[in-house]
Design a protein around this motif. Structure first.
Motif, PDB file in Angstrom:
ATOM      1  N   ARG A  94       0.838  -1.213   0.000  1.00 18.41           N
ATOM      2  CA  ARG A  94       0.000   0.000   0.000  1.00 18.41           C
ATOM      3  C   ARG A  94       0.875   1.267   0.000  1.00 18.41           C
ATOM      4  O   ARG A  94       0.573   2.235  -0.713  1.00 18.41           O
ATOM      5  N   LEU A  95       1.933   1.256   0.797  1.00 15.01           N
ATOM      6  CA  LEU A  95       2.836   2.417   0.829  1.00 15.01           C
ATOM      7  C   LEU A  95       3.493   2.656  -0.535  1.00 15.01           C
ATOM      8  O   LEU A  95       3.631   3.802  -0.968  1.00 15.01           O
ATOM      9  N   LEU A  96       3.887   1.575  -1.193  1.00 14.33           N
ATOM     10  CA  LEU A  96       4.500   1.730  -2.516  1.00 14.33           C
ATOM     11  C   LEU A  96       3.519   2.318  -3.524  1.00 14.33           C
ATOM     12  O   LEU A  96       3.899   3.144  -4.352  1.00 14.33           O
ATOM     13  N   LYS A  97       2.268   1.902  -3.436  1.00 16.14           N
ATOM     14  CA  LYS A  97       1.254   2.441  -4.352  1.00 16.14           C
ATOM     15  C   LYS A  97       1.064   3.936  -4.152  1.00 16.14           C
ATOM     16  O   LYS A  97       0.864   4.679  -5.104  1.00 16.14           O
ATOM     17  N   LYS A  98       1.121   4.379  -2.896  1.00 10.62           N
ATOM     18  CA  LYS A  98       0.917   5.790  -2.569  1.00 10.62           C
ATOM     19  C   LYS A  98       2.138   6.646  -2.877  1.00 10.62           C
ATOM     20  O   LYS A  98       2.023   7.858  -3.041  1.00 10.62           O
ATOM     21  N   SER A  99       3.301   6.039  -2.925  1.00 11.30           N
ATOM     22  CA  SER A  99       4.558   6.774  -3.045  1.00 11.30           C
ATOM     23  C   SER A  99       4.662   7.506  -4.372  1.00 11.30           C
ATOM     24  O   SER A  99       4.270   7.008  -5.418  1.00 11.30           O
ATOM     25  N   GLN A 100       5.232   8.685  -4.297  1.00 10.18           N
ATOM     26  CA  GLN A 100       5.499   9.477  -5.500  1.00 10.18           C
ATOM     27  C   GLN A 100       6.894   9.194  -6.051  1.00 10.18           C
ATOM     28  O   GLN A 100       7.225   9.617  -7.144  1.00 10.18           O
ATOM     29  N   GLN A 101       7.723   8.486  -5.262  1.00 14.43           N
ATOM     30  CA  GLN A 101       9.100   8.201  -5.664  1.00 14.43           C
ATOM     31  C   GLN A 101       9.166   6.891  -6.447  1.00 14.43           C
ATOM     32  O   GLN A 101       8.343   6.003  -6.259  1.00 14.43           O
ATOM     33  N   LYS A 102      10.181   6.801  -7.287  1.00 13.59           N
ATOM     34  CA  LYS A 102      10.424   5.563  -8.015  1.00 13.59           C
ATOM     35  C   LYS A 102      10.977   4.532  -7.025  1.00 13.59           C
ATOM     36  O   LYS A 102      11.907   4.814  -6.270  1.00 13.59           O
ATOM     37  N   ALA A 103      10.400   3.334  -7.033  1.00 13.59           N
ATOM     38  CA  ALA A 103      10.797   2.294  -6.082  1.00 13.59           C
ATOM     39  C   ALA A 103      12.092   1.623  -6.502  1.00 13.59           C
ATOM     40  O   ALA A 103      12.374   1.453  -7.692  1.00 13.59           O
ATOM     41  N   ASP A 104      12.870   1.244  -5.523  1.00 12.13           N
ATOM     42  CA  ASP A 104      14.103   0.489  -5.713  1.00 12.13           C
ATOM     43  C   ASP A 104      13.743  -0.871  -6.336  1.00 12.13           C
ATOM     44  O   ASP A 104      12.873  -1.575  -5.803  1.00 12.13           O
ATOM     45  N   PRO A 105      14.370  -1.268  -7.440  1.00 11.23           N
ATOM     46  CA  PRO A 105      14.046  -2.552  -8.080  1.00 11.23           C
ATOM     47  C   PRO A 105      14.216  -3.754  -7.141  1.00 11.23           C
ATOM     48  O   PRO A 105      13.434  -4.700  -7.191  1.00 11.23           O
ATOM     49  N   MET A 106      15.213  -3.719  -6.275  1.00 11.39           N
ATOM     50  CA  MET A 106      15.409  -4.824  -5.328  1.00 11.39           C
ATOM     51  C   MET A 106      14.256  -4.895  -4.338  1.00 11.39           C
ATOM     52  O   MET A 106      13.768  -5.980  -4.010  1.00 11.39           O
ATOM     53  N   LEU A 107      13.791  -3.744  -3.883  1.00  6.33           N
ATOM     54  CA  LEU A 107      12.643  -3.707  -2.976  1.00  6.33           C
ATOM     55  C   LEU A 107      11.409  -4.269  -3.674  1.00  6.33           C
ATOM     56  O   LEU A 107      10.664  -5.057  -3.084  1.00  6.33           O
ATOM     57  N   LEU A 108      11.201  -3.899  -4.922  1.00  5.46           N
ATOM     58  CA  LEU A 108      10.061  -4.426  -5.682  1.00  5.46           C
ATOM     59  C   LEU A 108      10.137  -5.943  -5.799  1.00  5.46           C
ATOM     60  O   LEU A 108       9.132  -6.646  -5.643  1.00  5.46           O
ATOM     61  N   HIS A 109      11.336  -6.462  -6.055  1.00  7.19           N
ATOM     62  CA  HIS A 109      11.519  -7.910  -6.163  1.00  7.19           C
ATOM     63  C   HIS A 109      11.226  -8.598  -4.835  1.00  7.19           C
ATOM     64  O   HIS A 109      10.505  -9.598  -4.778  1.00  7.19           O
ATOM     65  N   GLU A 110      11.790  -8.069  -3.756  1.00  9.16           N
ATOM     66  CA  GLU A 110      11.582  -8.665  -2.436  1.00  9.16           C
ATOM     67  C   GLU A 110      10.103  -8.656  -2.067  1.00  9.16           C
ATOM     68  O   GLU A 110       9.570  -9.645  -1.544  1.00  9.16           O
ATOM     69  N   LEU A 111       9.442  -7.543  -2.324  1.00  8.21           N
ATOM     70  CA  LEU A 111       8.023  -7.443  -2.016  1.00  8.21           C
ATOM     71  C   LEU A 111       7.222  -8.442  -2.844  1.00  8.21           C
ATOM     72  O   LEU A 111       6.315  -9.105  -2.332  1.00  8.21           O
TER      73      LEU A 111
END
Length: 128
Positions: A94-111
């Motif tokens: 949910r936090l990633l969806k709300k974020s205006q910043q580009k997400a770290d690719p490693m974080l996206l993979h882990e999630l």
């Protein structure tokens, strides 16, 4: 079931190896003395309670950063507390969806890996 659990846990452990080095995406108003990457630093599998305490402090200090939640979900899984782990995964998503910043690719993979684990767990339990 035991094999599936072992495979999922193995995948979580492998994917978490890069967790501790994630960039700090915390808002400037958050506590500067606690880095967002501290949850899994020096993780001792024999002292998971201490690791959880440290990670809880990181999550509190970086409320808008999904990375500590993803890291804490690993600790919950290691403690055999999958419900809490999956709650953190859902909050992080949910936090990633709300974020205006580009997400770290490693974080996206882990999630993504942790979300798959939660879905698999729900399917096996008949909750899906």
């Amino acid at each position: 079931m035991r094999l599936v659990s072992s495979l999922v846990l193995g995948g979580l452990l492998i994917s978490s190896m890069g967790c501790g080095k994630q960039s700090n995406q915390a808002a400037p108003t958050e506590a500067a003395e606690v880095a967002a990457s501290e949850c899994l630093e020096n993780l001792n599998l024999k002292r998971l309670d201490a690791a959880l305490d440290r990670c809880n402090a990181v999550v509190r200090a970086h409320r808008r950063n999904p990375a500590p939640l993803v890291d804490r979900s690993l600790i919950f899984n290691l403690m055999k507390r999958p419900e809490e782990a999956c709650n953190d995964v859902a909050k992080a998503a949910r936090l990633l969806k709300k974020s205006q910043q580009k997400a770290d690719p490693m974080l996206l993979h882990e999630l993504s890996v942790r979300q798959q684990s939660c879905k698999l767990r729900a399917t096996i339990a008949g909750n899906d």
